[in-house]
Write a protein that holds these residues in place. Structure first.
Motif, PDB file in Angstrom:
ATOM      1  N   PHE A 257       0.827  -1.211   0.000  1.00 52.80           N
ATOM      2  CA  PHE A 257       0.000   0.000   0.000  1.00 52.80           C
ATOM      3  C   PHE A 257       0.860   1.258   0.000  1.00 52.80           C
ATOM      4  O   PHE A 257       0.506   2.255  -0.629  1.00 52.80           O
ATOM      5  N   LEU A 258       1.996   1.234   0.680  1.00 50.64           N
ATOM      6  CA  LEU A 258       2.853   2.417   0.724  1.00 50.64           C
ATOM      7  C   LEU A 258       3.319   2.810  -0.671  1.00 50.64           C
ATOM      8  O   LEU A 258       3.378   3.995  -1.007  1.00 50.64           O
ATOM      9  N   PHE A 259       3.635   1.819  -1.476  1.00 49.63           N
ATOM     10  CA  PHE A 259       4.059   2.106  -2.849  1.00 49.63           C
ATOM     11  C   PHE A 259       2.887   2.605  -3.688  1.00 49.63           C
ATOM     12  O   PHE A 259       3.038   3.495  -4.520  1.00 49.63           O
TER      13      PHE A 259
ATOM     14  N   ALA B  94      -4.881   5.505  -4.188  1.00 48.80           N
ATOM     15  CA  ALA B  94      -3.857   4.457  -4.054  1.00 48.80           C
ATOM     16  C   ALA B  94      -4.406   3.087  -4.444  1.00 48.80           C
ATOM     17  O   ALA B  94      -3.685   2.261  -5.002  1.00 48.80           O
ATOM     18  N   ALA B  95      -5.685   2.863  -4.188  1.00 49.70           N
ATOM     19  CA  ALA B  95      -6.301   1.570  -4.493  1.00 49.70           C
ATOM     20  C   ALA B  95      -6.342   1.296  -5.996  1.00 49.70           C
ATOM     21  O   ALA B  95      -6.435   0.143  -6.419  1.00 49.70           O
ATOM     22  N   LYS B  96      -6.262   2.327  -6.802  1.00 44.80           N
ATOM     23  CA  LYS B  96      -6.361   2.170  -8.255  1.00 44.80           C
ATOM     24  C   LYS B  96      -5.049   1.713  -8.892  1.00 44.80           C
ATOM     25  O   LYS B  96      -5.039   1.328 -10.057  1.00 44.80           O
ATOM     26  N   TRP B  97      -3.963   1.758  -8.137  1.00 39.78           N
ATOM     27  CA  TRP B  97      -2.667   1.363  -8.686  1.00 39.78           C
ATOM     28  C   TRP B  97      -2.494  -0.137  -8.558  1.00 39.78           C
ATOM     29  O   TRP B  97      -2.631  -0.699  -7.480  1.00 39.78           O
ATOM     30  N   ASP B  98      -2.204  -0.778  -9.673  1.00 37.27           N
ATOM     31  CA  ASP B  98      -2.024  -2.225  -9.711  1.00 37.27           C
ATOM     32  C   ASP B  98      -0.548  -2.558  -9.515  1.00 37.27           C
ATOM     33  O   ASP B  98       0.187  -2.773 -10.482  1.00 37.27           O
TER      34      ASP B  98
END
Length: 170
Positions: A52-54, A104-108
């Motif tokens: 999640f941090l990334f 952030a949730a949208k980044w795969d």
């Protein structure tokens, strides 16, 4: 890879990631996000782990890209202020904080991809350190034996003899 213009700006400005991501990663955004945004941040961190941090980092750069690119490459302090979400640039009541956390949730990004990126960065760091070590060795090899010799280093003169000699000279 995702933000080449931002990468170029940061490189030209001499802004190293280590200088701003510590507040994101080590401090877990405690001094970056306003109180209301910390709960969703921590919930996502606790459920998704370090990945999640990334994702958060990618979302932050995505959401601040326009502000960053408006900075001159000579404005390192302005760039840092944006990357730290400094209240002088992004006030605490700005919904940008919430948008970044939600985005952030949208980044795969998978753990496997993060491992690949770490390995790539480690290779770059190893190559850089090898160049530094080679340059240091070259400097050491080129150093001459020439030294500045100070008069009091020339001989081990008895202190009383030295005082006597100095007194006679005056």
């Amino acid at each position: 890879e995702h933000f080449p213009e931002v990468d170029t700006l940061l490189s030209q400005a001499g802004v190293a990631a280590e200088a701003y991501v510590s507040k994101w990663f080590v401090g877990l955004c405690l001094h970056v996000l306003p109180f209301r945004a910390l709960f969703p941040f921590y919930e996502a961190f606790l459920t998704q782990g370090s990945t999640f941090l990334f994702r958060f980092a990618m979302s932050l750069v995505q959401h601040t890209q326009a502000k960053l690119l408006a900075c001159a490459s000579t404005d390192a302090s302005g760039i840092f202020a944006i990357l730290r979400l400094d209240p002088s640039v992004v006030p605490d009541d700005d919904p940008l904080h919430d948008d970044i956390v939600a985005g952030a949730a949208k980044w795969d990004l998978t753990d496997a991809r993060i491992t690949e990126l770490r390995a790539e960065e480690q290779e770059k760091l190893d190559a850089k350190m090898a160049r530094v070590r080679a340059a240091e060795q070259q400097l050491a090899d080129e150093e001459s034996d020439d030294e500045i010799v100070f008069s009091d280093d020339e001989e081990d003169e008895d202190p009383e003899e030295r005082l006597r000699r100095l007194a006679e000279a005056n």
